[in-house]
Enzyme design. Structure first.
Site, PDB file in Angstrom:
ATOM      1  N   GLY A  16      -4.452  -4.319  -3.863  1.00 50.60           N
ATOM      2  CA  GLY A  16      -5.432  -3.274  -4.155  1.00 50.60           C
ATOM      3  C   GLY A  16      -4.646  -2.044  -4.542  1.00 50.60           C
ATOM      4  O   GLY A  16      -4.033  -1.409  -3.687  1.00 50.60           O
ATOM      5  N   HIS A  17      -4.588  -1.747  -5.834  1.00 48.17           N
ATOM      6  CA  HIS A  17      -3.757  -0.649  -6.333  1.00 48.17           C
ATOM      7  C   HIS A  17      -4.664   0.471  -6.841  1.00 48.17           C
ATOM      8  O   HIS A  17      -5.441   0.268  -7.767  1.00 48.17           O
ATOM      9  CB  HIS A  17      -2.841  -1.140  -7.458  1.00 48.17           C
ATOM     10  CG  HIS A  17      -1.844  -2.173  -6.995  1.00 48.17           C
ATOM     11  ND1 HIS A  17      -0.976  -2.825  -7.842  1.00 48.17           N
ATOM     12  CD2 HIS A  17      -1.583  -2.663  -5.756  1.00 48.17           C
ATOM     13  CE1 HIS A  17      -0.223  -3.668  -7.132  1.00 48.17           C
ATOM     14  NE2 HIS A  17      -0.578  -3.587  -5.875  1.00 48.17           N
ATOM     15  N   GLN A  25       2.109  -6.090  -3.188  1.00 48.75           N
ATOM     16  CA  GLN A  25       2.523  -6.146  -1.784  1.00 48.75           C
ATOM     17  C   GLN A  25       3.818  -5.341  -1.598  1.00 48.75           C
ATOM     18  O   GLN A  25       4.044  -4.410  -2.336  1.00 48.75           O
ATOM     19  CB  GLN A  25       2.692  -7.606  -1.309  1.00 48.75           C
ATOM     20  CG  GLN A  25       1.383  -8.387  -1.209  1.00 48.75           C
ATOM     21  CD  GLN A  25       0.852  -8.922  -2.518  1.00 48.75           C
ATOM     22  OE1 GLN A  25       1.562  -9.592  -3.240  1.00 48.75           O
ATOM     23  NE2 GLN A  25      -0.403  -8.652  -2.826  1.00 48.75           N
ATOM     24  N   LYS A  57       1.844   2.191  -5.097  1.00 48.45           N
ATOM     25  CA  LYS A  57       2.404   1.649  -6.347  1.00 48.45           C
ATOM     26  C   LYS A  57       1.485   1.942  -7.536  1.00 48.45           C
ATOM     27  O   LYS A  57       1.948   2.233  -8.633  1.00 48.45           O
ATOM     28  CB  LYS A  57       2.610   0.128  -6.219  1.00 48.45           C
ATOM     29  CG  LYS A  57       3.580  -0.265  -5.113  1.00 48.45           C
ATOM     30  CD  LYS A  57       3.669  -1.768  -4.954  1.00 48.45           C
ATOM     31  CE  LYS A  57       2.432  -2.417  -4.377  1.00 48.45           C
ATOM     32  NZ  LYS A  57       2.122  -2.044  -2.975  1.00 48.45           N
ATOM     33  N   ASP A 107       0.816  -1.228   0.000  1.00 54.33           N
ATOM     34  CA  ASP A 107       0.000   0.000   0.000  1.00 54.33           C
ATOM     35  C   ASP A 107       0.843   1.269   0.000  1.00 54.33           C
ATOM     36  O   ASP A 107       0.432   2.304   0.539  1.00 54.33           O
ATOM     37  CB  ASP A 107      -0.969   0.013   1.212  1.00 54.33           C
ATOM     38  CG  ASP A 107      -1.883  -1.195   1.207  1.00 54.33           C
ATOM     39  OD1 ASP A 107      -2.221  -1.668   0.113  1.00 54.33           O
ATOM     40  OD2 ASP A 107      -2.254  -1.661   2.306  1.00 54.33           O
TER      41      ASP A 107
HETATM   42  P1  GDP Z   1      -0.734   0.357  -3.571  1.00 54.90           P
HETATM   43  O1  GDP Z   1      -1.332  -0.915  -3.101  1.00 54.90           O
HETATM   44  O2  GDP Z   1       0.735   0.434  -3.301  1.00 54.90           O
HETATM   45  O3  GDP Z   1      -1.046   0.681  -5.008  1.00 54.90           O
HETATM   46  O4  GDP Z   1      -1.397   1.517  -2.670  1.00 54.90           O
HETATM   47  P2  GDP Z   1      -2.957   1.659  -2.299  1.00 54.90           P
HETATM   48  O5  GDP Z   1      -3.719   2.043  -3.501  1.00 54.90           O
HETATM   49  O6  GDP Z   1      -3.416   0.458  -1.552  1.00 54.90           O
HETATM   50  O7  GDP Z   1      -2.907   2.823  -1.232  1.00 54.90           O
HETATM   51  C1  GDP Z   1      -2.334   4.058  -1.529  1.00 54.90           C
HETATM   52  C2  GDP Z   1      -3.373   5.172  -1.273  1.00 54.90           C
HETATM   53  O8  GDP Z   1      -2.726   6.424  -1.246  1.00 54.90           O
HETATM   54  C3  GDP Z   1      -4.411   5.282  -2.365  1.00 54.90           C
HETATM   55  O9  GDP Z   1      -5.612   5.706  -1.788  1.00 54.90           O
HETATM   56  C4  GDP Z   1      -3.847   6.359  -3.281  1.00 54.90           C
HETATM   57  O10 GDP Z   1      -4.857   7.040  -4.022  1.00 54.90           O
HETATM   58  C5  GDP Z   1      -3.211   7.271  -2.272  1.00 54.90           C
HETATM   59  N1  GDP Z   1      -2.020   8.007  -2.733  1.00 54.90           N
HETATM   60  C6  GDP Z   1      -0.996   7.567  -3.528  1.00 54.90           C
HETATM   61  N2  GDP Z   1      -0.035   8.509  -3.616  1.00 54.90           N
HETATM   62  C7  GDP Z   1      -0.461   9.565  -2.877  1.00 54.90           C
HETATM   63  C8  GDP Z   1       0.123  10.830  -2.533  1.00 54.90           C
HETATM   64  O11 GDP Z   1       1.224  11.166  -2.921  1.00 54.90           O
HETATM   65  N3  GDP Z   1      -0.613  11.636  -1.686  1.00 54.90           N
HETATM   66  C9  GDP Z   1      -1.847  11.283  -1.206  1.00 54.90           C
HETATM   67  N4  GDP Z   1      -2.479  12.126  -0.388  1.00 54.90           N
HETATM   68  N5  GDP Z   1      -2.403  10.095  -1.518  1.00 54.90           N
HETATM   69  C10 GDP Z   1      -1.716   9.236  -2.311  1.00 54.90           C
HETATM   70  P1  IMO Z   2      -0.833  -4.206  -2.270  1.00 52.22           P
HETATM   71  O1  IMO Z   2      -0.355  -4.798  -3.573  1.00 52.22           O
HETATM   72  C1  IMO Z   2      -0.944  -4.551   2.072  1.00 52.22           C
HETATM   73  C2  IMO Z   2      -1.034  -8.608   3.728  1.00 52.22           C
HETATM   74  C3  IMO Z   2      -2.305  -9.033   4.429  1.00 52.22           C
HETATM   75  C4  IMO Z   2      -1.720  -9.978   5.454  1.00 52.22           C
HETATM   76  C5  IMO Z   2      -0.598 -10.665   4.686  1.00 52.22           C
HETATM   77  C6  IMO Z   2      -0.990 -12.011   4.089  1.00 52.22           C
HETATM   78  O2  IMO Z   2      -2.121  -3.487  -2.366  1.00 52.22           O
HETATM   79  O3  IMO Z   2       0.253  -3.418  -1.636  1.00 52.22           O
HETATM   80  P2  IMO Z   2      -2.488 -12.717   2.011  1.00 52.22           P
HETATM   81  O4  IMO Z   2      -3.934 -12.481   1.725  1.00 52.22           O
HETATM   82  O5  IMO Z   2      -1.572 -12.182   0.979  1.00 52.22           O
HETATM   83  O6  IMO Z   2      -2.186 -14.147   2.359  1.00 52.22           O
HETATM   84  O7  IMO Z   2      -2.207 -11.891   3.374  1.00 52.22           O
HETATM   85  O8  IMO Z   2      -0.239  -9.779   3.645  1.00 52.22           O
HETATM   86  N1  IMO Z   2      -1.227  -8.111   2.334  1.00 52.22           N
HETATM   87  C7  IMO Z   2      -1.154  -6.825   1.983  1.00 52.22           C
HETATM   88  N2  IMO Z   2      -0.985  -5.725   2.741  1.00 52.22           N
HETATM   89  N3  IMO Z   2      -1.029  -4.445   0.725  1.00 52.22           N
HETATM   90  C8  IMO Z   2      -1.174  -5.546  -0.041  1.00 52.22           C
HETATM   91  O9  IMO Z   2      -1.150  -5.503  -1.383  1.00 52.22           O
HETATM   92  C9  IMO Z   2      -1.281  -6.804   0.585  1.00 52.22           C
HETATM   93  N4  IMO Z   2      -1.459  -8.069   0.137  1.00 52.22           N
HETATM   94  C10 IMO Z   2      -1.411  -8.860   1.225  1.00 52.22           C
HETATM   95  O10 IMO Z   2      -2.961  -7.938   5.020  1.00 52.22           O
HETATM   96  O11 IMO Z   2      -1.128  -9.248   6.507  1.00 52.22           O
HETATM   97 MG    MG Z   3      -2.842  -1.610  -1.846  1.00 49.86          MG
END
Ligand code: GDP
Ligand code: IMO
Ligand code: MG
Length: 441
Positions: free
Chosen positions: A45-46, A227, A21, A18
């Site tokens: 979840g991207h 991840q 990415k 999270d």
């Molecule tokens: P990922 O799994 O690495 O793709 O990240 P997620 O989507 O799970 O979580 C990142 C969150 O931060 C999302 O809600 C993005 O829209 C938000 N986000 C990403 N970059 C920025 C930033 O530079 N500033 C802010 N405020 N939000 C960001």
């Molecule tokens: P992105 O790509 C954050 C965490 C779960 C749990 C552990 C194992 O959005 O960054 P799993 O279902 O993979 O067996 O769970 O890994 N986890 C993540 N945490 N971002 C993710 O993906 C994750 N994918 C798995 O919360 O702790």
């Molecule tokens: Mg994510």
């Protein structure tokens, strides 16, 4: 042979997932011909925000919103048919039809209903020691893969697929029952799955060969990590990890390309740290409120940063920036540059503690210990940097960042030895500082 593919890019999360990415990949995909997912599955979840509209990708590469990009789900990914079809249908409803530019590796393993049932049963059996998985069946699917018993996307082309699926679910039901879980209703599962599988069949391809051809044609490729390195099954906080290799190793084995094709390795780092699920987290800050109703620091950052899971909606645990973990991840993966995200979320903080080392039994260490019992005991050692207490929201130029924010970035560069090339100042595509070489420390 020299290193080829110099214009290719790998994007990896360097923390506990999270990191942001999705946004980074969406931006880089604009100039990319092929975007490839290499490991993980619908546990990811991207988030991509374009023109204020938010899209969350789980199985599909985050480059999908750029029409020129061919999207590949590589052999290292575990593919849940229902999740894939649902995601494709949702995108199509928003005007993005992927049927001609998405390919799924014939070697990618299928996440089946038995895997989700096993995930739930295993978590329940662990009680308080549960991993806190996303319950997407990821771990049990990789177990099945390693046991050499699972079905793969290429098996969808087998005229006897339905019988093989029935036999496999029957076999897996023994395991589910042994764990005290709920056995899968096999005929019901088949009735739900087979129509979805028929829709996935035309997408199945020898993606390794497609990628080799793209490499030979000098196409620009982008490899999308899921991840983060601290969730890697070998180097993460085992057993509180996911079940795949989340670093460069997973990119190679999960795509079919060699290390010579990887190009620049970009590590995504959130300006603070979050993790979701169980397991040790040295820099964790307290949640909730105190007796007077004042938000604890972890809770404050969570709410300001919107730190709730993009896949499960679970609240993420929050802490200050942990540079021990980031440095460890950089070393393991030969990271060339850092994309720093969510700097804007730190705007109001008067001071910013940054973890530069851990203390373990009175000894200072600057690496991540392997043993859970050690990791659970380490105490973070912080260097406290001044905050900037002004808005960086939407800033696009380095020179428009407050000096204390520039100093925060420079500190990360000095400590990790890796240049910070991108800085996120908001969720939207445009809210990014792209640094020219001269501006770097
Ligand atoms: P990922 O799994 O690495 O793709 O990240 P997620 O989507 O799970 O979580 C990142 C969150 O931060 C999302 O809600 C993005 O829209 C938000 N986000 C990403 N970059 C920025 C930033 O530079 N500033 C802010 N405020 N939000 C960001
Ligand atoms: P992105 O790509 C954050 C965490 C779960 C749990 C552990 C194992 O959005 O960054 P799993 O279902 O993979 O067996 O769970 O890994 N986890 C993540 N945490 N971002 C993710 O993906 C994750 N994918 C798995 O919360 O702790
Ligand atoms: Mg994510």
């Amino acid at each position: 042979m020299s290193r080829q593919g110099l214009h290719n890019k790998v994007v990896l999360g360097l923390q506990w997932g999270d990191e942001g990415k999705g946004k980074v990949i969406d931006q880089l995909a604009e100039t990319t011909d092929v975007v490839v997912r290499c490991q993980g599955g619908a546990n990811a979840g991207h988030t991509v925000v374009v023109g204020g509209h938010k899209t969350v990708l789980h199985l599909l590469p985050s480059g999908v919103l750029h029409p020129r990009a061919t999207c590949i789900i590589g052999n290292g990914v575990v593919v849940e048919p229902a999740a894939l079809i649902q995601e494709m249908d949702e995108l199509k409803a928003n005007g993005c039809d992927l049927s001609t530019r998405l390919k799924v590796s014939d070697r990618a393993h299928l996440v089946l209903p038995c895997h989700k049932a096993l995930d739930a049963a295993a978590e329940k059996a662990k009680g308080a020691a549960k991993v806190g998985t996303t319950l997407r069946g990821i771990g049990p699917c990789y177990m099945d893969k390693m046991a050499r018993t699972n079905l793969r996307a290429g098996d969808l082309l087998d005229p006897h697929f339905a019988e093989r699926l029935r036999a496999h679910l029957t076999q897996q039901n023994h395991l589910i029952l042994a764990l005290g879980g709920d056995a899968v209703d096999i005929e019901g599962a088949l009735a739900g799955l087979l129509p979805l599988c028929a829709r996935i069949r035309p997408l199945v391809a020898d993606t390794a060969s497609l990628l080799h051809a793209a490499a030979a044609a000098d196409k620009a490729m982008l490899f999308e990590g899921a991840q983060g390195v601290m969730l890697d099954v070998d180097y993460g906080t085992y057993p509180y990890v996911t079940s795949s290799n989340t670093g460069v190793g997973g990119v190679i084995t999960g795509s079919g390309l060699s290390h010579k094709q990887l190009g620049e390795i970009i590590g995504v780092v959130k300006a603070y740290t979050t993790r979701v699920g169980g397991g040790p987290f040295p820099v964790e800050l307290p949640d909730g409120t105190d007796a007077a109703g004042k938000l604890a620091k972890g809770e404050e950052i969570r709410q300001r940063g919107g730190e709730f899971g993009a896949t499960t909606g679970r609240p993420r645990r929050c802490g200050w920036l942990d540079l021990v973990a980031v440095k460890f991840a950089c070393r393991l993966n030969g990271v060339d540059s850092i994309a720093l995200t969510k700097l804007d979320i730190l705007d109001p903080e008067p001071e910013l503690p940054v973890c530069i080392a851990y203390e373990l039994d009175g000894v200072q260490i600057d690496t991540v210990p392997a043993r859970l019992t050690d990791l659970a005991r380490v105490k973070p050692i912080y260097e406290v940097l001044p905050g900037w207490k002004s808005s960086t929201s939407g800033v696009q130029n380095w020179s428009d960042l407050p000096l204390a924010a520039q100093a925060y970035v420079a500190f990360i560069e000095r400590t990790t030895g890796v240049p910070v090339k991108w800085i996120g100042t908001g969720p939207g595509r445009e809210a990014t500082v792209v640094r020219k070489a001269a501006a770097r420390a």
